[in-house]
Design a protein around this motif. Sequence first.
Motif, PDB file in Angstrom:
ATOM      1  N   LYS A  75      -7.074  -5.170   0.251  1.00 39.17           N
ATOM      2  CA  LYS A  75      -6.817  -4.349   1.473  1.00 39.17           C
ATOM      3  C   LYS A  75      -8.212  -4.589   2.340  1.00 39.17           C
ATOM      4  CE  LYS A  75      -6.595  -0.348   3.890  1.00 39.17           C
ATOM      5  NZ  LYS A  75      -5.568  -0.004   5.131  1.00 39.17           N
TER       6      LYS A  75
ATOM      7  N   SER B 130      -3.635   8.332  -6.248  1.00 36.75           N
ATOM      8  CA  SER B 130      -3.015   6.854  -6.291  1.00 36.75           C
ATOM      9  C   SER B 130      -1.979   6.888  -5.329  1.00 36.75           C
ATOM     10  CB  SER B 130      -2.066   6.906  -7.671  1.00 36.75           C
ATOM     11  OG  SER B 130      -1.028   7.751  -7.733  1.00 36.75           O
ATOM     12  N   GLN B 131      -1.526   5.771  -4.972  1.00 40.91           N
ATOM     13  CA  GLN B 131      -0.466   5.556  -3.890  1.00 40.91           C
ATOM     14  C   GLN B 131       0.873   6.142  -4.048  1.00 40.91           C
ATOM     15  OE1 GLN B 131      -0.266   1.204  -3.452  1.00 40.91           O
ATOM     16  NE2 GLN B 131      -2.324   1.079  -2.541  1.00 40.91           N
TER      17      GLN B 131
ATOM     18  N   ASN C 243      -6.407   1.797  -3.078  1.00 40.13           N
ATOM     19  CA  ASN C 243      -5.954   0.733  -2.164  1.00 40.13           C
ATOM     20  C   ASN C 243      -5.526  -0.899  -3.094  1.00 40.13           C
ATOM     21  OD1 ASN C 243      -6.305   1.870   0.673  1.00 40.13           O
ATOM     22  ND2 ASN C 243      -8.439   2.037  -0.332  1.00 40.13           N
ATOM     23  N   ASP C 244      -4.727  -1.448  -2.567  1.00 39.72           N
ATOM     24  CA  ASP C 244      -4.359  -2.827  -2.998  1.00 39.72           C
ATOM     25  C   ASP C 244      -5.666  -3.611  -2.894  1.00 39.72           C
ATOM     26  OD1 ASP C 244      -1.803  -2.083  -3.115  1.00 39.72           O
ATOM     27  OD2 ASP C 244      -1.143  -3.334  -1.379  1.00 39.72           O
TER      28      ASP C 244
ATOM     29  N   THR D 299      -7.380   7.087  -1.028  1.00 40.60           N
ATOM     30  CA  THR D 299      -6.365   6.754  -1.757  1.00 40.60           C
ATOM     31  C   THR D 299      -6.840   5.332  -2.251  1.00 40.60           C
ATOM     32  OG1 THR D 299      -5.008   7.797  -0.176  1.00 40.60           O
ATOM     33  CG2 THR D 299      -3.789   6.083  -1.640  1.00 40.60           C
TER      34      THR D 299
ATOM     35  N   GLY E 214       0.773  -1.256  -0.060  1.00 40.62           N
ATOM     36  CA  GLY E 214       0.159  -0.052   0.298  1.00 40.62           C
ATOM     37  C   GLY E 214       0.623   1.334   0.002  1.00 40.62           C
ATOM     38  N   ILE E 215       0.154   2.241   0.679  1.00 39.11           N
ATOM     39  CA  ILE E 215       1.137   3.416   0.762  1.00 39.11           C
ATOM     40  C   ILE E 215       2.380   3.489   1.240  1.00 39.11           C
ATOM     41  CG2 ILE E 215       0.608   5.846   2.051  1.00 39.11           C
ATOM     42  CD1 ILE E 215      -2.307   5.754   1.929  1.00 39.11           C
TER      43      ILE E 215
ATOM     44  N   GLU F 291       4.843   2.393  -1.470  1.00 43.12           N
ATOM     45  CA  GLU F 291       5.217   3.384  -2.314  1.00 43.12           C
ATOM     46  C   GLU F 291       6.060   4.554  -1.762  1.00 43.12           C
ATOM     47  OE1 GLU F 291       4.940   2.715  -5.676  1.00 43.12           O
ATOM     48  OE2 GLU F 291       4.031   0.678  -4.925  1.00 43.12           O
ATOM     49  N   THR F 292       5.738   4.849  -0.381  1.00 45.07           N
ATOM     50  CA  THR F 292       6.554   5.724   0.450  1.00 45.07           C
ATOM     51  C   THR F 292       7.903   5.153   0.177  1.00 45.07           C
ATOM     52  OG1 THR F 292       4.714   6.514   1.660  1.00 45.07           O
ATOM     53  CG2 THR F 292       6.783   7.049   2.462  1.00 45.07           C
TER      54      THR F 292
END
Length: 277
Positions: free
Chosen positions: A200, A222-223, A196-197, A194, A24-25, A28-29
């Motif tokens: 999720k 988007s993520q 999500n996968d 946002t 998820g986020i 990507e972060t």
Amino acid sequence: MFSNNAAPLPLAGKVALITGSESGIGRETARAFCQQGAAVVLNGRQPERLESTRQALAAEGYRVAACVADVTDYAACEQLVAVAIREFGRLDMLVANASISMRAYFLDMTPDVFRQVLDSNVYGAVFPLKAALPHLIRSRGSVTFISSISALNGMPSGSAYCAGKAALTNLAHTLRLELADTGVHFGVVHIGFTQNDPEKRVLDAAGQPVPIAHRPPRWQKSQAQVAAIILRHVQRRRQRTVISALGLLILVVHSVLPRLGDWVVRTSQQRLRNFYE
């Protein structure tokens, strides 16, 4: 990472710990931080998914390590920070992203589910920070709590989640006051809707995993977009970042016309039940 005769990337030589980064986020972060030159410690509770993310980022040429840890367990958080120090020798940035969300009205929830959601959002941020803080003070580093726009005005069917995310704002403010002389940055990012996968899940009133409530696609970032905003927040050492026009509108209305904000939420609850249930 460097190219020939190129200046080092902005986060070259820095080390980031990002909780809840197996998917998820958070994932990507982690990628966004790696792209700017940071070494990143990944974290999650599912070993196979975490290792898959680690391998994917390593295959892209990034410096990453991974540690399976439940961030509501302080001893596990000590081990998580120990991995960062063992693998990379320092710690400069903590992004407290891991949390559990929910989809249940307070009247229907069991106390254990409320506690589980609240613990993940509060202790899941506090415990990694407590374990990491001596190293962050040494590096005059950065701490970012990932909150939500739903913490700005509350949201039906999200009582424990909203309470936990709202607590992070006052926690960050208090830490800025207590630790002003350390040079450590404390910030909060309120994320909006946002993408999500597909897998999720959030908790229902009985603690069973269910899909997240409906969110109109046109309202979602988007993520990768959210990750880029989190990265910019950290680089600029901002105190608060509210993502999305909707989030900013909620902030303004809640501050200036709170009764109007509540009326809008109640009306949407009546007309858009699948948004909450």
